[in-house]
Design an enzyme around this catalytic site. Structure first.
Site, short mmCIF file in Angstrom:
data_model
loop_
_atom_site.label_atom_id
_atom_site.label_comp_id
_atom_site.label_asym_id
_atom_site.label_seq_id
_atom_site.Cartn_x
_atom_site.Cartn_y
_atom_site.Cartn_z
CG ASN A 30 -2.01 1.10 1.05
OD1 ASN A 30 -2.17 1.95 1.92
ND2 ASN A 30 -2.71 1.11 -0.06
CG HIS A 35 5.91 2.75 1.63
ND1 HIS A 35 4.57 3.03 1.61
CD2 HIS A 35 6.13 2.04 2.75
CE1 HIS A 35 3.99 2.50 2.67
NE2 HIS A 35 4.91 1.89 3.39
CE LYS A 154 3.46 7.02 10.38
NZ LYS A 154 3.32 5.59 10.14
P1 AMP Z 1 5.28 -0.13 6.43
O1 AMP Z 1 4.86 -0.52 5.07
O2 AMP Z 1 4.29 0.73 7.14
O3 AMP Z 1 5.80 -1.27 7.25
O4 AMP Z 1 6.54 0.83 6.24
C1 AMP Z 1 7.67 0.42 5.51
C2 AMP Z 1 8.76 1.44 5.70
O5 AMP Z 1 8.33 2.70 5.23
C3 AMP Z 1 9.16 1.62 7.17
O6 AMP Z 1 10.57 1.76 7.27
C4 AMP Z 1 8.45 2.89 7.54
O7 AMP Z 1 9.06 3.60 8.60
C5 AMP Z 1 8.55 3.67 6.24
N1 AMP Z 1 7.53 4.71 6.20
C6 AMP Z 1 6.20 4.57 6.39
N2 AMP Z 1 5.58 5.78 6.34
C7 AMP Z 1 6.56 6.69 6.12
C8 AMP Z 1 6.57 8.11 5.97
N3 AMP Z 1 5.46 8.84 6.06
N4 AMP Z 1 7.76 8.72 5.74
C9 AMP Z 1 8.90 8.00 5.66
N5 AMP Z 1 8.96 6.67 5.79
C10 AMP Z 1 7.81 6.02 6.02
#
Ligand code: AMP
Length: 281
Positions: A30, A35, A154
């Protein structure tokens, strides 16, 4: 060029001949600009970028939103392909495991626990969460063998825990943290923002606004900053926590700390919103 690997064996074959540097971005899909900023950095700094898209069951408790977690493969593939077109000389591999057995061949056991930080902040409300995160990241590192792995600030606590794990068990990977990408009104981008209705979306701004208020007071006076955080919590029971901590080890911040992070989690309906702000004194 974008390739899709769905099995571990494809990586084993790939590693047999690969001698190029690998930047790795683990995600649960998503994808949004947060990301994509990580993947872009991975492409800038390495010859090959690997992005995994895997909704990891072990980091969700039974009462959490594993089934509801948004899965948007077609859109994700399109976003990755668009970005990769900006890097015509580089290769992107998407790891999209065909089954949980690719990740957990021996059952969904915990293979690494960060004892000190697993139970505070996010871990206080989600007791098994970080065991699932560290175990999946460790396994994904084994499969993808990255030179550098990229994590968003984040999830600040997650980043500190992964960095510690890599150091403690001596994994051959460099961990890089990337800035939080936000919507224009300050809300940190998150796959969970889509669950907010109109009223909640407006209310969500309290989170970043409060962090900024505390940040401003903190540049002058830690004690007053903490008092302000406590006042905000007392007046609004949507706060799961709002805390001022040392940014290196997440201990409660003290007067002598130079690098501080204000971490907040704000509940709106079933959605837990996460954000933080760092302060260099
Ligand atoms: P997730 O898919 O939520 O597990 O996130 C995957 C990676 O993307 C993790 O390292 C998160 O910290 C990073 N991430 C998610 N949202 C953000 C954001 N708004 N800004 C920067 N990195 C993000």
């Amino acid at each position: 060029m974008v390739k899709i690997f769905k099995t571990v064996i494809e990586f084993e074959i790939f590693h047999q001949t690969n001698n190029k540097s690998i930047g790795f971005v683990p995600t649960m899909g998503n994808l949004h600009l947060g990301h994509i900023s990580l993947l872009e950095k991975a492409l800038e700094q390495n010859e090959i970028a690997i992005i995994s898209i895997y909704v990891n069951p072990t980091q969700f408790a039974a009462n959490e939103d594993l089934d509801k977690y948004p899965r948007t493969w077609n859109e994700d593939l399109e976003k990755i392909t668009n970005l990769s077109n900006d890097f015509p000389n580089k290769e992107v591999i998407i790891f999209y495991p065909e089954s949980d057995a690719q990740i957990y061949p021996n059952g969904k056991d915990t293979t690494y626990t960060h004892k000190k930080l697993r139970s505070i902040l996010e871990g206080e409300v989600r007791p098994e969460h970080f065991d699932g995160v560290t175990s999946v990241v460790k396994r994904l590192f084994e499969i993808t063998r990255p030179t550098i792995a990229y994590f968003g600030k984040k999830d600040f606590q997650q980043y500190i825990i992964i960095k510690d794990m890599v150091k403690e068990i001596n994994l051959p990977v460099k961990v890089v943290a990337m800035p939080i990408i936000r919507e224009s009104d300050g809300l940190a981008m998150s796959s969970r923002n889509r669950f907010l209705d109109h009223g909640q979306r407006q209310k969500a701004l309290i989170l970043n606004k409060s962090l900024k208020e505390i940040q401003q007071i903190l540049t002058l006076d830690l004690k007053k900053a903490r008092q302000h955080a406590n006042k905000l919590i007392i007046n609004d029971n949507n706060w799961n926590y709002l805390e001022v901590r040392n940014a290196k080890d997440l201990k409660l911040a003290s007067e002598t700390d130079q690098h501080i992070v204000i971490l907040g989690n704000y509940q709106l309906g079933n959605t837990r919103l996460l954000d933080n702000l760092e302060v260099e004194k």
